[in-house]
Design an enzyme around this catalytic site. Sequence first.
Site, short mmCIF file in Angstrom:
data_model
loop_
_atom_site.label_atom_id
_atom_site.label_comp_id
_atom_site.label_asym_id
_atom_site.label_seq_id
_atom_site.Cartn_x
_atom_site.Cartn_y
_atom_site.Cartn_z
N ASN A 1 15.42 -2.32 -39.74
CA ASN A 1 15.99 -1.41 -40.74
C ASN A 1 17.49 -1.39 -40.48
OD1 ASN A 1 16.82 0.70 -42.33
ND2 ASN A 1 15.82 2.31 -41.13
N TRP A 2 18.22 -2.13 -41.32
CA TRP A 2 19.66 -2.27 -41.08
C TRP A 2 20.46 -1.04 -41.53
CZ3 TRP A 2 21.30 -8.04 -42.40
CH2 TRP A 2 20.86 -8.87 -41.36
N LYS A 3 19.81 -0.10 -42.19
CA LYS A 3 20.49 1.13 -42.65
C LYS A 3 21.77 0.75 -43.41
CE LYS A 3 18.34 3.53 -38.86
NZ LYS A 3 18.31 4.63 -37.94
N SER B 1 14.60 3.84 -31.04
CA SER B 1 15.24 3.23 -29.87
C SER B 1 14.41 2.10 -29.25
CB SER B 1 15.59 4.29 -28.83
OG SER B 1 16.52 5.21 -29.37
N GLY C 1 16.03 -0.09 -35.65
CA GLY C 1 17.36 0.08 -36.23
C GLY C 1 18.38 -0.74 -35.46
N GLY C 2 19.04 -0.10 -34.51
CA GLY C 2 20.16 -0.68 -33.77
C GLY C 2 19.91 -2.08 -33.22
N GLU D 1 15.83 9.90 -42.07
CA GLU D 1 17.19 10.13 -42.60
C GLU D 1 17.13 10.47 -44.09
OE1 GLU D 1 18.88 6.47 -41.12
OE2 GLU D 1 18.58 7.23 -39.09
N GLU E 1 7.87 7.45 -36.35
CA GLU E 1 9.22 7.51 -35.78
C GLU E 1 9.55 8.96 -35.41
OE1 GLU E 1 11.74 3.91 -37.20
OE2 GLU E 1 11.99 5.54 -38.60
N HIS F 1 11.76 7.59 -44.62
CA HIS F 1 12.49 7.54 -43.36
C HIS F 1 13.07 8.93 -43.08
CE1 HIS F 1 15.52 6.63 -40.36
NE2 HIS F 1 14.83 5.54 -40.10
N GLY G 1 17.90 6.35 -32.81
CA GLY G 1 19.33 6.15 -32.55
C GLY G 1 19.86 6.93 -31.37
P1 PGA Z 1 16.77 2.94 -33.89
O1 PGA Z 1 16.37 3.31 -35.41
O2 PGA Z 1 15.94 1.74 -33.48
O3 PGA Z 1 18.24 2.64 -33.93
O4 PGA Z 1 16.44 4.14 -33.07
C1 PGA Z 1 15.04 3.22 -35.85
C2 PGA Z 1 14.93 3.64 -37.30
O5 PGA Z 1 15.62 4.58 -37.71
O6 PGA Z 1 14.13 3.07 -38.07
#
Ligand code: PGA
Length: 249
Positions: free
Chosen positions: A10-12, A211, A232-233, A96, A166, A94, A172
């Site tokens: 997930n590149w956001k 994470s 994500g990251g 967010e 999640e 998600h 993050g």
């Molecule tokens: P993260 O993000 O791996 O950077 O914690 C995961 C996500 O939000 O899908």
Amino acid sequence: MTREHYIVGNWKMNQTLEGINAFFEGLLPKLGNSPTHNWIAPQAIHIPLLLKKGEGMIKIGVQNCSYETQGAYTGELSPVALKDLGTDFVILGHSERRAIFKETNSELALKVKQALKSNLKVIYCVGETLEQRESNQVEQILSEQLLGALCGVELDSSKDLIIAYEPVWAIGTGKTATPEMAEEAHAIIRKKLSEIENIDPMTTSILYGGSVKPSNIESLMAMENIDGALVGGAALKAEDYIALCNTNC
Ligand code: PGA
């Protein structure tokens, strides 16, 4: 029970053209015969580019879409137009989107149904906040998020719907749920899925997110109910993404 395994990036709201070019230069020669399905959801404007670069190796998705298919909805993304473009899946719910854009379970119910009807696969995200975990509300929150958005869903195949657990406090932050904590939540999710008509809990893949990185993926994937990761990251760098995709499962 065999279930499909996935690594979903997930590149956001990250990556530039330069970053994308560097990612694919590093990635394609090394991806090889990965044991997982390898998917990436970039920013929507980058979908056509990624479809070209990832062809045959990576499926491309989107991070959100509308519950309408066309019309006067300025700024929205139509699931029909996304499918038309070659987009394969959509991430919905998600944390967010829930926290910043105030998406509710009932709005997500509309989005999930419309996306499936438009032939997009859906990754539906659930997870509790730290406050909810500390007040023993994990099961209740997961139940509300699952039943609130998935009741009445119609599926042609159990591969069309994937769940991502999640925990909000792990996204993050560098804090990963221990494999045992994640496994406990995944088992709750599988039990809740059995209460929903048209969903087969045993063949539905459940991904962990929060994470995830090359150093912790193996212990997570070793758990019975963890079928992959939403990342994500660590999915932004080709080297880490390749390492994740080559995890034994
Ligand atoms: P993260 O993000 O791996 O950077 O914690 C995961 C996500 O939000 O899908």
